[in-house]
Design an enzyme around this catalytic site. Structure first.
Site, PDB file in Angstrom:
ATOM      1  N   ASP A  32       0.667  -0.678  -0.001  1.00  0.00           N
ATOM      2  CA  ASP A  32       0.121  -0.285  -0.016  1.00  0.00           C
ATOM      3  C   ASP A  32       1.176   1.276  -0.208  1.00  0.00           C
ATOM      4  OD1 ASP A  32      -2.297   1.772   0.103  1.00  0.00           O
ATOM      5  OD2 ASP A  32      -3.216   1.250   1.905  1.00  0.00           O
TER       6      ASP A  32
ATOM      7  N   LYS B 242      -8.541   2.715 -10.941  1.00  0.00           N
ATOM      8  CA  LYS B 242      -8.790   2.369  -9.436  1.00  0.00           C
ATOM      9  C   LYS B 242      -9.703   3.482  -9.875  1.00  0.00           C
ATOM     10  CE  LYS B 242      -7.123   2.021  -5.434  1.00  0.00           C
ATOM     11  NZ  LYS B 242      -6.220   2.039  -4.415  1.00  0.00           N
TER      12      LYS B 242
ATOM     13  N   PHE C 243     -12.403  -1.009   2.866  1.00  0.00           N
ATOM     14  CA  PHE C 243     -11.597  -0.365   3.263  1.00  0.00           C
ATOM     15  C   PHE C 243     -11.842  -0.385   5.072  1.00  0.00           C
ATOM     16  CE2 PHE C 243      -9.140   3.187   1.576  1.00  0.00           C
ATOM     17  CZ  PHE C 243      -9.291   2.643   0.231  1.00  0.00           C
TER      18      PHE C 243
ATOM     19  N   GLU D  43      -5.118   5.489  -9.861  1.00  0.00           N
ATOM     20  CA  GLU D  43      -6.279   5.959  -9.617  1.00  0.00           C
ATOM     21  C   GLU D  43      -6.796   6.595 -10.691  1.00  0.00           C
ATOM     22  OE1 GLU D  43      -8.738   7.575  -6.290  1.00  0.00           O
ATOM     23  OE2 GLU D  43      -7.440   5.790  -5.760  1.00  0.00           O
TER      24      GLU D  43
ATOM     25  N   THR E 189     -11.746   0.650  -5.312  1.00  0.00           N
ATOM     26  CA  THR E 189     -11.878   1.254  -4.314  1.00  0.00           C
ATOM     27  C   THR E 189     -13.153   2.032  -3.531  1.00  0.00           C
ATOM     28  OG1 THR E 189      -9.864   2.661  -3.083  1.00  0.00           O
ATOM     29  CG2 THR E 189     -10.649   3.581  -4.617  1.00  0.00           C
TER      30      THR E 189
END
Length: 319
Positions: free
Chosen positions: A17, A128, A174, A92, A152
């Protein structure tokens, strides 16, 4: 005895991450996942300084705006990361496009085209997108074009069901952010791993997917501690920060498997059209608040990155 990290790698794909080149070199994950916050952090990584200076100089020479350079810089960092990991690098789509399906699809195609220009094929990249109804519809279009997507900012079963229906390649529920919300709402300091709301959410999604033969990859994300990670050992993928990767590397305890397709409960599939999705999200204060907050924060960090690039283009700072 093997470390907890090595034991975890025997049952779960470990993803870093981070977008920092030095961290990826140190922990050798299979994949990397990034977002604007992580790219902003990577911009301060000494290992990436030469790359950043080169991209900014090239953009300045072409007369590009700071926003155009930022878009290319994000892909340049991703392309560098593809040299360090054998798997995928997530990139993303701008958070400000989270409620615009058509614009999200266009931006995703631009990202894939820029990777291709740099010699990186689309099968090395995950696009993403925020798990809004519009983001999920964009993923549905992109998946049909052979562009794999990572959905996400996922906090609710409704989002997970809709993503599966759209044939999304991967979702990122998450964990930590869910737990943060419940700790504040319930006035508690912590939860036992099996009672942790974030852990329970991912376990429920994993069970739904495995019970219904859904191929979409479940990748737990946003961890606050290693107990949350251990409670999800066996999940398809887990994306873990360098700090927690280091803690797991130092941990010599036995790590039992917590999740397995063979133990799926057989829960029935759910119909999830737009009206049902929006009602379910409206009824879930945590999911609604955390999704909105996440989009705002990603957009804020994207703007910070553009401002940083603008300063460097003007010669006010250096990478």
């Amino acid at each position: 005895m093997a470390s907890a990290l090595e034991q975890l790698r025997q049952m779960t794909t470990v993803v870093a991450d981070t977008g920092e080149v030095s961290a990826v070199k140190a922990y050798a994950p299979v994949d990397c996942t990034t977002n604007p916050s992580l790219v902003l952090a990577a911009s301060k990584d000494p290992a990436a300084a030469e790359l950043i200076d080169r991209e900014i100089a090239a953009g300045r020479a072409k007369g590009w705006t700071a926003e155009q350079v930022t878009d290319v810089l994000t892909v340049a960092i991703g392309a560098e990361l593809t040299k360090l990991v054998p798997g995928r690098v997530s990139t993303e789509v701008d958070a400000c496009l989270s409620f615009d399906t058509a614009a999200s699809v266009v931006r995703a195609r631009e990202i894939i085209a820029e990777y291709d220009r740099r010699g990186v094929s689309k099968d090395r990249i995950l696009i993403k997108l925020a798990s809004t109804w519009e983001g999920i519809r964009a993923a549905e279009t992109l998946q049909k074009e052979g562009i794999d997507c990572n959905l996400t900012l996922l906090f609710a079963m409704a989002q997970a069901v809709a993503c599966a229906d759209a044939d999304a390649f991967l979702i990122s529920p998450f964990v930590g952010r869910i737990t943060d919300w419940y700790k504040k709402a319930e006035g508690v300091e912590s939860y036992a791993p099996d009672e942790d709301p974030g852990v329970k959410s991912v376990r429920a999604i994993y069970d739904y997917y495995k019970s219904n033969g859904i191929d979409t990859v479940v990748m737990g994300a946003s961890f606050r501690n290693t107990d949350q990670i251990k409670a999800l050992a066996g999940c398809d993928n887990l994306t873990i920060s360098p700090k927690l990767l280091d803690e797991l590397e130092q941990d010599q305890s036995v790590l039992p498997r917590a999740l397995s397709p063979e133990t799926a409960s057989g829960v029935a599939p759910v119909e999830m059209g737009e009206a049902a999705f929006r009602w379910a999200m409206n009824a879930d204060a945590m999911a609604t608040e955390k999704l909105a907050e996440g989009i705002r924060n990603f957009d804020k960090d994207h703007k910070k990155l553009i401002a940083l690039v603008a300063e460097q283009m003007a010669g006010k700072t250096s990478a």
